[in-house]
Design an enzyme around this catalytic site. Structure first.
Site, PDB file in Angstrom:
ATOM      1  N   CYS A 113      35.396  14.853  10.067  1.00 54.00           N
ATOM      2  CA  CYS A 113      34.446  13.820  10.506  1.00 54.00           C
ATOM      3  C   CYS A 113      34.436  13.657  12.027  1.00 54.00           C
ATOM      4  O   CYS A 113      33.450  13.185  12.592  1.00 54.00           O
ATOM      5  CB  CYS A 113      34.753  12.482   9.842  1.00 54.00           C
ATOM      6  SG  CYS A 113      34.584  12.549   8.062  1.00 54.00           S
ATOM      7  N   HIS A 250      31.254   6.909  14.237  1.00 56.94           N
ATOM      8  CA  HIS A 250      31.164   7.716  13.018  1.00 56.94           C
ATOM      9  C   HIS A 250      30.765   6.796  11.867  1.00 56.94           C
ATOM     10  O   HIS A 250      31.283   5.684  11.732  1.00 56.94           O
ATOM     11  CB  HIS A 250      32.509   8.379  12.738  1.00 56.94           C
ATOM     12  CG  HIS A 250      32.591   9.014  11.383  1.00 56.94           C
ATOM     13  ND1 HIS A 250      31.617   9.869  10.924  1.00 56.94           N
ATOM     14  CD2 HIS A 250      33.512   8.915  10.396  1.00 56.94           C
ATOM     15  CE1 HIS A 250      31.948  10.271   9.706  1.00 56.94           C
ATOM     16  NE2 HIS A 250      33.087   9.702   9.359  1.00 56.94           N
ATOM     17  N   ASN A 280      28.124   8.947   4.472  1.00 60.00           N
ATOM     18  CA  ASN A 280      29.028   9.600   5.420  1.00 60.00           C
ATOM     19  C   ASN A 280      28.690  11.091   5.457  1.00 60.00           C
ATOM     20  O   ASN A 280      28.927  11.805   4.493  1.00 60.00           O
ATOM     21  CB  ASN A 280      30.479   9.376   4.968  1.00 60.00           C
ATOM     22  CG  ASN A 280      31.493  10.010   5.913  1.00 60.00           C
ATOM     23  OD1 ASN A 280      31.123  10.782   6.801  1.00 60.00           O
ATOM     24  ND2 ASN A 280      32.751   9.688   5.708  1.00 60.00           N
TER      25      ASN A 280
END
Ligand code: ACO
Length: 323
Positions: A113, A250, A280
């Site tokens: 990520c 993020h 996500n």
């Protein structure tokens, strides 16, 4: 001195939007549970013919259009991804080929990520070292292909997509008023592997594997790690949360974003949040959020922007830049 400035931003999403109600038909979950725990209302899921490379190529093309540049102006491509089309070659070289670019060089960066933040910092260092003048930095993922679609604790959280920026070397005065990247901070700690990992790989199982996550454990570390690298960027420049125009985190989970912004003293109206629409998307999430805020006119020339990400490894990092 040389600073690396963002001069184009682009994004690409798969055609299919999977809402929480569609997920209710696949696993034992509910729209209310997902929204309350994560803020996610829908995510985009790659269909036939849509891959990390195809999405990454489309996002790169949009970033080039936005920068009003052709591929001849690009010297290097860095793709952040944990879901490449092939174990090798690097998906970045497939994107390079799709763009019709046969000069320069391209490679992948893998930091899950945090991948886009790691790729951006890597490109910044190539530009400041004089090895390249312009870089395409892409975050592209198809996490839907490594999810266990029977595991409701993970499959509701992730989505697919891609975002890209064109990064350009500019001669600058070396002050905090410069356009471009002003500070960055990268971290990792491999002791946390078992909290978020994929149970396969070419050298272990010879399979791709599926994602596993101890959600509560990740949550426990996320806010502290995010604030650590953000504060480090502030300390490097003498700037503070009050000076920020935009916080582009993020997009894993709205509760993590809210808690980090609160701890850092960043006002909610300065936080760019797209997790509700995208879920996500791992390395694609920061450039997708940047693209959304750029498209709707929020990001203005001269704005001070903090990017941050945290993910598997653990890896975490932040970039402070002026648009
Ligand atoms: N739908 C309905 N119920 C569910 C679901 C679901 N999709 N998933 C789990 N549950 C149930 C569990 O089975 C459990 O039931 P039980 O109490 O009967 O045993 C209950 O909900 C609570 O489960 P927890 O896992 O404890 O739920 P929690 O409140 O911790 O929320 C979540 C889970 C959303 C994953 C949370 O831990 C979180 O946000 N973690 C951060 C992780 C994250 O965002 N990771 C993204 C990747 S890492 C990164 O990008 C930074």
């Amino acid at each position: 001195m040389i600073r690396s400035a963002i001069c184009g931003i682009g994004a690409a999403l798969p055609r299919h939007v999977m809402t929480n109600s569609e997920l209710e038909t696949k696993v034992d979950t509910s729209d209310a549970w997902i929204v309350q725990r994560t803020g996610i209302r829908q995510r985009y899921i790659a269909g036939k013919g849509e891959t990390t490379v195809s999405l990454g190529t489309a996002a790169a093309q949009k970033a080039l259009e936005n920068a009003r540049l052709g591929v001849d102006a690009i010297d290097m491509i860095i793709l952040a991804t944990s879901t490449p089309d092939h174990t090798f070659p690097a998906s970045a070289t497939e994107i390079q080929s799709n763009l019709g670019m046969n000069h320069g060089f391209a490679f992948d960066v893998q930091a899950v990520c945090s991948g886009f933040v790691f790729a951006l910092v890597t490109a910044d260092n190539y530009l400041r070292a004089g090895m390249a003048r312009r870089a395409l930095v892409i975050g592209a993922e198809t996490f839907s292909r490594i999810l266990d679609w029977h595991d409701r604790s993970t499959c509701v959280l992730f989505g697919d997509g891609a975002g890209a920026v064109v990064l350009e070397a500019r001669s600058s005065k070396g002050t905090i008023n410069d356009t471009g990247i002003l500070a960055s901070c990268l971290r990792s700690d491999g002791r946390h592997m078992e909290k978020l990992y994929v149970d396969g790989g070419p050298s272990t199982t010879r399979t791709v594997g599926h994602l596993h996550m101890q959600g509560r454990e990740v949550f426990k570390y996320a806010v502290g790690m995010i604030t650590d690298v953000v504060d480090n960027c502030f300390a490097q420049t003498g700037l503070s949360a009050r000076d920020l125009n935009w916080f582009v985190p993020h997009q894993a989970n709205k509760r993590i974003i809210d808690a980090a912004a609160h701890k850092l003293g960043i006002a909610p109206e300065k936080v760019v949040i797209t997790v509700g629409e995208h879920g996500n998307t791992s390395a694609a999430s920061v450039p997708l959020a940047l693209a959304a805020a750029s498209r709707d006119g929020r990001l203005k020339k001269g704005d001070l922007i903090m990017l941050e990400a945290m993910g598997g490894g653990f890896t975490w990092g932040a970039v402070l830049l002026r648009r």
